[in-house]
Motif scaffolding. Structure first.
Motif, PDB file in Angstrom:
ATOM      1  N   GLN A  39       0.828  -1.202   0.000  1.00 27.91           N
ATOM      2  CA  GLN A  39       0.000   0.000   0.000  1.00 27.91           C
ATOM      3  C   GLN A  39       0.866   1.258   0.000  1.00 27.91           C
ATOM      4  O   GLN A  39       0.573   2.244  -0.681  1.00 27.91           O
ATOM      5  CB  GLN A  39      -0.918  -0.002   1.216  1.00 27.91           C
ATOM      6  N   LYS A  93     -11.193  -7.895   2.373  1.00 30.32           N
ATOM      7  CA  LYS A  93     -11.527  -6.535   2.795  1.00 30.32           C
ATOM      8  C   LYS A  93     -10.311  -5.615   2.677  1.00 30.32           C
ATOM      9  O   LYS A  93     -10.428  -4.479   2.199  1.00 30.32           O
ATOM     10  CB  LYS A  93     -12.043  -6.558   4.233  1.00 30.32           C
ATOM     11  N   GLN A  94      -9.129  -6.097   3.100  1.00 29.50           N
ATOM     12  CA  GLN A  94      -7.901  -5.310   2.956  1.00 29.50           C
ATOM     13  C   GLN A  94      -7.684  -4.908   1.498  1.00 29.50           C
ATOM     14  O   GLN A  94      -7.441  -3.741   1.174  1.00 29.50           O
ATOM     15  CB  GLN A  94      -6.692  -6.128   3.402  1.00 29.50           C
ATOM     16  N   THR A 125     -10.192  -2.392  -0.026  1.00 29.79           N
ATOM     17  CA  THR A 125      -9.930  -1.012   0.399  1.00 29.79           C
ATOM     18  C   THR A 125      -8.730  -0.443  -0.361  1.00 29.79           C
ATOM     19  O   THR A 125      -8.777   0.700  -0.841  1.00 29.79           O
ATOM     20  CB  THR A 125      -9.676  -0.963   1.916  1.00 29.79           C
ATOM     21  N   SER A 143      -7.676  -1.309  -3.220  1.00 26.81           N
ATOM     22  CA  SER A 143      -8.100  -1.099  -4.599  1.00 26.81           C
ATOM     23  C   SER A 143      -8.670   0.308  -4.769  1.00 26.81           C
ATOM     24  O   SER A 143      -8.345   1.021  -5.732  1.00 26.81           O
ATOM     25  CB  SER A 143      -9.136  -2.155  -4.999  1.00 26.81           C
ATOM     26  N   HIS A 144      -9.485   0.732  -3.828  1.00 24.56           N
ATOM     27  CA  HIS A 144     -10.063   2.079  -3.904  1.00 24.56           C
ATOM     28  C   HIS A 144      -9.006   3.149  -3.651  1.00 24.56           C
ATOM     29  O   HIS A 144      -9.006   4.201  -4.306  1.00 24.56           O
ATOM     30  CB  HIS A 144     -11.209   2.212  -2.900  1.00 24.56           C
ATOM     31  N   LEU A 145      -8.106   2.902  -2.724  1.00 21.27           N
ATOM     32  CA  LEU A 145      -7.065   3.887  -2.409  1.00 21.27           C
ATOM     33  C   LEU A 145      -6.088   4.085  -3.564  1.00 21.27           C
ATOM     34  O   LEU A 145      -5.530   5.168  -3.735  1.00 21.27           O
ATOM     35  CB  LEU A 145      -6.288   3.445  -1.159  1.00 21.27           C
ATOM     36  N   TRP A 156     -15.639 -10.907  -3.628  1.00 22.61           N
ATOM     37  CA  TRP A 156     -15.489  -9.722  -4.480  1.00 22.61           C
ATOM     38  C   TRP A 156     -16.578  -9.597  -5.551  1.00 22.61           C
ATOM     39  O   TRP A 156     -16.761  -8.526  -6.118  1.00 22.61           O
ATOM     40  CB  TRP A 156     -14.122  -9.742  -5.167  1.00 22.61           C
ATOM     41  N   PRO A 178     -13.988  -4.350  -4.598  1.00 21.83           N
ATOM     42  CA  PRO A 178     -12.873  -3.712  -5.309  1.00 21.83           C
ATOM     43  C   PRO A 178     -13.345  -3.048  -6.600  1.00 21.83           C
ATOM     44  O   PRO A 178     -14.398  -3.388  -7.146  1.00 21.83           O
ATOM     45  CB  PRO A 178     -11.930  -4.880  -5.625  1.00 21.83           C
TER      46      PRO A 178
END
Length: 363
Positions: A72, A99-100, A103, A105-107, A153, A176
């Motif tokens: 990340q 879940k990690q 998130t 993916s969006h960041l 997903w 995602p």
């Protein structure tokens, strides 16, 4: 027309570099070094970076940064580079991993992928209190892990009843970004290839000759086709690109000559046991020599050692054998990734363009 071959590099988030040798390595495992390296690699034309997952010290790696959080950070310091975070079923539950990664993916604008590692180091599992499964059971668990990731997903109410994981009407939001994070896996055993042929987007194999790679690719692609599935192939390689072939070979000789014999032999003991544990005795490292294991994913066997022209031609040879991606390690990462981008990658693209023109002319 074939796709251009893609390039990835091993993220040195583990200390000790990519060879088990006492040779000088100007590679660092620190966040600062890796942020700059990611930016150099992005500028050089690399498509992916692969972070490593290790929990315990040994074999020249005394320090290890965790793969997902490290990935990340690299994404936060780049704009185009895709980063593949290694995950180890056992320590990771697929619900947490899904879940990690969703998130991140969006960041990152969808630039995160995962590499599901089935595990080879029994001592590491014992050290952290994780149950050690037999060889093929580890791959069965990894397959369930991947099926769970993809189900979480893609489905609004995911239910799954496996031997290792269970879900009941689970909905993850947000999911995602599209396209979904790519799923990579490694291994050279029959169980690894069979798993990839059913569920993985990408299959990583250890370094090999074009002939050895061809046999693996033909097997996995035939099985994937029978399953109505497609899988791409990446091969590990350690690159030593120098202005002359003599310079490159001298570096290889020095790496092997200064190998840490105790660390290499300790590593060999663990990985050969892992390879022989497969029913057919053909897992990763089952046939690796001492020299092969100095680069711990058989990277020397891919023979990307020489001048930029020699290396570019050999990359095309690996592509002809079925490689869609070359996963690279280097001795001095920052300098050598930059050199590779300036002197090797343009030659690869030139050779690919020449092949494409010849194909059009032949038609």
């Amino acid at each position: 027309m074939t796709e251009p071959v893609k390039f990835a590099y091993w993220v040195p988030n583990v200390s000790g570099g990519l060879v088990i040798s006492n040779i000088e390595q100007r590679t660092s495992w620190t966040p600062e070094y890796n942020r700059k390296l990611a930016q150099i690699a992005e500028q050089a034309g690399f498509d992916y970076a692969l972070s490593q997952i290790r929990f315990t010290a040994g074999y020249g790696a005394d320090n290890q940064h965790e793969s997902v959080s490290f990935s990340q950070d690299l994404l936060a310091h780049t704009e185009k580079l895709n980063v593949i975070a290694a995950l180890l079923p056992g320590p990771w539950n697929p619900a947490l991993a899904a879940k990690q990664i969703a998130t991140i993916s969006h960041l990152s604008g969808g630039r995160i992928a995962v590499n599901v590692v089935s595990g080879w180091f029994r001592g590491e599992f014992a050290a952290i209190g994780e149950h050690w499964l037999d060889h093929d059971e580890r791959y069965r668990r990894s397959e369930e892990f991947i099926r769970a990731l993809r189900g979480i997903w893609t489905e609004d109410s995911f239910t799954f009843r496996g031997d290792f994981y269970r879900f009941s009407d689970y909905s993850l939001k947000p999911k995602p970004l599209d396209p979904l994070p790519e799923i990579f896996q490694g291994g050279s055993s029959r169980a690894a290839r069979d798993m990839a042929a059913r569920v993985s987007d990408w299959y990583f194999t250890n370094g090999n000759t074009p002939e050895g790679l061809t046999a693996q690719v033909e097997d996995i692609r035939a099985k994937a086709a029978a399953n109505g599935h497609k899988v791409k192939v990446g091969i590990n390689a350690f690159a030593i690109a120098r202005d002359t072939e003599a310079e490159a070979k001298a570096v290889l000789d020095e790496i092997i000559g200064k190998a840490n014999p105790d660390a290499v032999q300790g590593f060999a003991h663990e990985v050969k046991n892992a390879g022989k544990a497969s029913p057919e005795g053909e897992g990763n490292w089952a046939k690796s020599s001492f020299e092969d294991l100095v680069q711990y994913n058989d990277g020397f066997r891919s023979n990307l050692i020489g001048t930029p022209q020699q290396i570019a031609e050999r990359i095309i040879g690996l592509k002809d054998a079925g490689a869609d991606l070359i996963l690279l390690g280097f001795l001095h990462f920052q300098e050598e990734v930059e050199y590779f981008g300036k002197h090797v990658l343009p030659l690869v693209r030139q050779l690919e363009a020449e092949r494409a023109r010849e194909a059009v002319a032949a038609e």
